[in-house]
Scaffold this motif. Structure first.
Motif, short mmCIF file in Angstrom:
data_model
loop_
_atom_site.label_atom_id
_atom_site.label_comp_id
_atom_site.label_asym_id
_atom_site.label_seq_id
_atom_site.Cartn_x
_atom_site.Cartn_y
_atom_site.Cartn_z
N UNK A 1 20.03 40.21 42.41
CA UNK A 1 20.13 38.77 42.21
C UNK A 1 21.31 38.11 42.87
N UNK A 2 21.76 38.64 44.02
CA UNK A 2 22.80 37.90 44.76
C UNK A 2 22.50 37.89 46.25
N UNK A 3 22.99 36.85 46.90
CA UNK A 3 22.80 36.66 48.34
C UNK A 3 23.99 37.34 49.05
N UNK A 4 23.73 38.45 49.77
CA UNK A 4 24.86 39.18 50.38
C UNK A 4 25.71 38.33 51.32
N UNK A 5 25.09 37.43 52.09
CA UNK A 5 25.85 36.65 53.09
C UNK A 5 26.79 35.64 52.42
N UNK A 6 26.25 34.85 51.50
CA UNK A 6 27.10 33.86 50.81
C UNK A 6 28.17 34.58 49.98
N UNK A 7 27.77 35.65 49.32
CA UNK A 7 28.73 36.37 48.46
C UNK A 7 29.86 36.98 49.29
N UNK A 8 29.54 37.46 50.49
CA UNK A 8 30.57 38.02 51.37
C UNK A 8 31.60 36.95 51.73
N UNK A 9 31.15 35.74 52.01
CA UNK A 9 32.09 34.66 52.31
C UNK A 9 32.94 34.34 51.08
N UNK A 10 32.31 34.38 49.90
CA UNK A 10 33.06 34.13 48.66
C UNK A 10 34.16 35.17 48.48
N UNK A 11 33.83 36.44 48.69
CA UNK A 11 34.81 37.52 48.50
C UNK A 11 35.97 37.36 49.50
N UNK A 12 35.64 37.06 50.75
CA UNK A 12 36.68 36.86 51.77
C UNK A 12 37.55 35.65 51.42
N UNK A 13 36.93 34.59 50.90
CA UNK A 13 37.68 33.38 50.55
C UNK A 13 38.61 33.67 49.37
N UNK A 14 38.14 34.46 48.40
CA UNK A 14 38.99 34.81 47.25
C UNK A 14 40.25 35.53 47.74
N UNK A 15 40.06 36.42 48.70
CA UNK A 15 41.20 37.17 49.24
C UNK A 15 42.19 36.24 49.94
N UNK A 16 41.69 35.43 50.86
CA UNK A 16 42.56 34.54 51.62
C UNK A 16 43.18 33.47 50.72
N UNK A 17 42.38 32.93 49.80
CA UNK A 17 42.89 31.92 48.88
C UNK A 17 43.85 32.51 47.86
N UNK A 18 43.61 33.76 47.48
CA UNK A 18 44.52 34.45 46.56
C UNK A 18 45.93 34.52 47.14
N UNK A 19 46.03 34.78 48.43
CA UNK A 19 47.34 34.79 49.10
C UNK A 19 48.01 33.41 48.98
N UNK A 20 47.24 32.36 49.19
CA UNK A 20 47.78 30.99 49.13
C UNK A 20 48.32 30.70 47.72
N UNK A 21 47.52 31.04 46.70
CA UNK A 21 47.95 30.78 45.31
C UNK A 21 49.19 31.60 44.95
N UNK A 22 49.23 32.85 45.44
CA UNK A 22 50.38 33.71 45.15
C UNK A 22 51.65 33.17 45.80
N UNK A 23 51.54 32.72 47.02
CA UNK A 23 52.71 32.15 47.70
C UNK A 23 53.20 30.89 46.99
N UNK A 24 52.26 30.06 46.55
CA UNK A 24 52.63 28.83 45.84
C UNK A 24 53.37 29.17 44.56
N UNK A 25 52.89 30.20 43.85
CA UNK A 25 53.47 30.56 42.56
C UNK A 25 54.71 31.44 42.70
N UNK A 26 54.91 32.01 43.88
CA UNK A 26 55.99 32.99 44.05
C UNK A 26 55.75 34.22 43.20
N UNK A 27 54.48 34.53 42.97
CA UNK A 27 54.09 35.64 42.08
C UNK A 27 52.72 36.16 42.50
N UNK A 28 52.51 37.46 42.33
CA UNK A 28 51.20 38.02 42.70
C UNK A 28 50.14 37.75 41.61
N UNK A 29 50.56 37.22 40.44
CA UNK A 29 49.63 37.07 39.31
C UNK A 29 48.36 36.28 39.65
#
Lengths: 186, 186
Positions: free
Chosen positions: A140-168
Motif C-alpha cells: 500500500x505505498x508508492x515506491x517513487x513518491x515514498x523515496x522522495x519523502x525519505x530523501x526529503x526527511x534526510x535533507x530536511x532533518x539536517x536543516x532542522x538540526x542546524x537550526x536547533x543546534x542539536x541532532x534531536x
C-alpha cells in the motif's frame, strides 16, 4: 597523495568551509602546498577543480549509500540502516549543502553532479522500496513518491538540526518517517 | 514606508541575495536610499539590522503557517493545506536557508529566531496532529515525531527541488508523506 589529488582534496575542503565564491585559486594552491604552475598544469582553473571536487564528494556519497541499499535485511530494514547510519548531522550533507551555494547552482556544469546524485539516490531508494513491495514485505505505498519523502526527511532533518543546534529534530524526523513506513510492513 | 522600515526591508532583500557576509552597511544604505547617519540613528549596526530583518521574516512565516494550522478541516486536511500552500519552491524557505549561512549560525543572537521559528512550527504541527488523535481523526501515530517528519519533508523538499531545478521532487515528497499519513486517518 599526488599533487593532483592534493589539489582536489584542498578544493573540497575549501568549498565546504567557504563556498565557491570564497575559494580562490591562490587559497587552493596554499592549502595544497602546490604552485600556480602546477595547478594550471593539472587543471584549466577553479571551475574544473571545483567540478572534480564536487564529483568526488558525490561519488563518495553514492558509494556510502549503496552499502545500505544493497545490504542485508528487508527493504524497511535497509531504509532504516540508511537513515540511521552514523552521520555528522550538525555538519550537514556535503552534497545537499551545495544547493545553497548560488555560484554552484548558477553553473549547469557544477550543478549537474548535485542533480544526478539526488536523482540517483531517489531512484535507488525507489528500487529498494519496490523490491519490498514485490517481495510482500511492504504494502500500500508508492515506491517513487515514498523515496522522495525519505530523501526529503534526510535533507530536511539536517536543516532542522542546524537550526536547533542539536541532532534531536533530525532523529525525531527519522523516527517519525520510519514509524509511518512500519505501518506498511506486512 | 519609514526609513527604519526601508532599512529593514533592504537588509532582508540583501541577506536573501548575498548572505550575511555579502551584505555591507554601505549596500544596505544604498538599497534603502538612506544615509549612513540615518542608518546609525536607527540601528547600532549591521548585526542589529540583520536581527530585525530575520525576526520580520520569521514572524511572517509563522503568521502564514498559522493560517493553515488554525484553518478549517480535519487535522490531516490542515497539514495538507500547509504542505500544499502556494510556495515559490525553487526560491526555497527564507528561514531554512539561513541555516546555511555560516555567519548567521555562528552568532547565537542571529540564530535564535531561526531556532525559535522551527521549534514553534514543529510544536504547532504536533498540536494539530494531537488534536486529530484526540478527535479520533488520526490513529496510531506519535504527534511529536510525525511533526518533525512533516517539517523535514518540507525543508528537504526545497533542497531536492533546488538540486533538480524542478519542483517535481518537492511535490513527490509532499504526496508521499501525505499518503503515509492518510493510512492513519480513521
Amino acid at each position: 597523495m599526488s599533487t593532483q589529488d592534493r589539489l582536489i582534496e584542498s578544493t573540497r575542503a575549501l568549498l565546504w568551509e567557504r563556498g565557491y565564491v570564497g575559494t580562490s585559486p591562490k587559497a587552493i594552491q596554499q592549502h595544497a602546498g602546490a604552485g600556480q604552475g602546477s595547478m594550471y598544469h593539472h587543471f584549466s582553473g577553479k571551475p574544473e577543480l571545483a567540478l572534480a571536487a564536487i564529483r568526488r564528494t558525490a561519488d563518495e556519497l553514492r558509494a556510502l549509500a549503496e552499502q545500505q541499499f544493497s545490504g542485508p535485511g528487508t527493504a524497511l530494514e535497509r531504509v532504516a540502516a540508511y537513515l540511521r547510519r552514523e552521520r555528522d548531522v550538525l555538519r550537514g550533507c556535503p552534497v545537499g549543502r551545495l544547493t545553497q551555494d548560488p555560484d554552484v547552482m548558477a553553473d549547469p556544469e557544477l550543478r549537474r553532479p548535485v542533480d544526478e546524485t539526488f536523482a540517483w539516490l531517489r531512484e535507488r531508494l525507489a528500487q529498494v522500496l519496490a523490491e519490498g513491495v514485490e517481495r510482500g514485505e511492504l504494502t500500500g505505498l508508492d515506491p517513487v513518491a515514498t523515496a522522495s519523502t525519505v530523501m526529503a526527511v534526510l535533507q530536511g532533518g539536517y536543516v532542522l538540526a542546524r537550526a536547533a543546534g542539536s541532532t534531536a529534530p533530525f532523529e525525531q524526523a527519522v523516527d517519525g518517517v520510519l514509524a509511518l513506513l512500519a505501518t506498511h510492513a506486512a
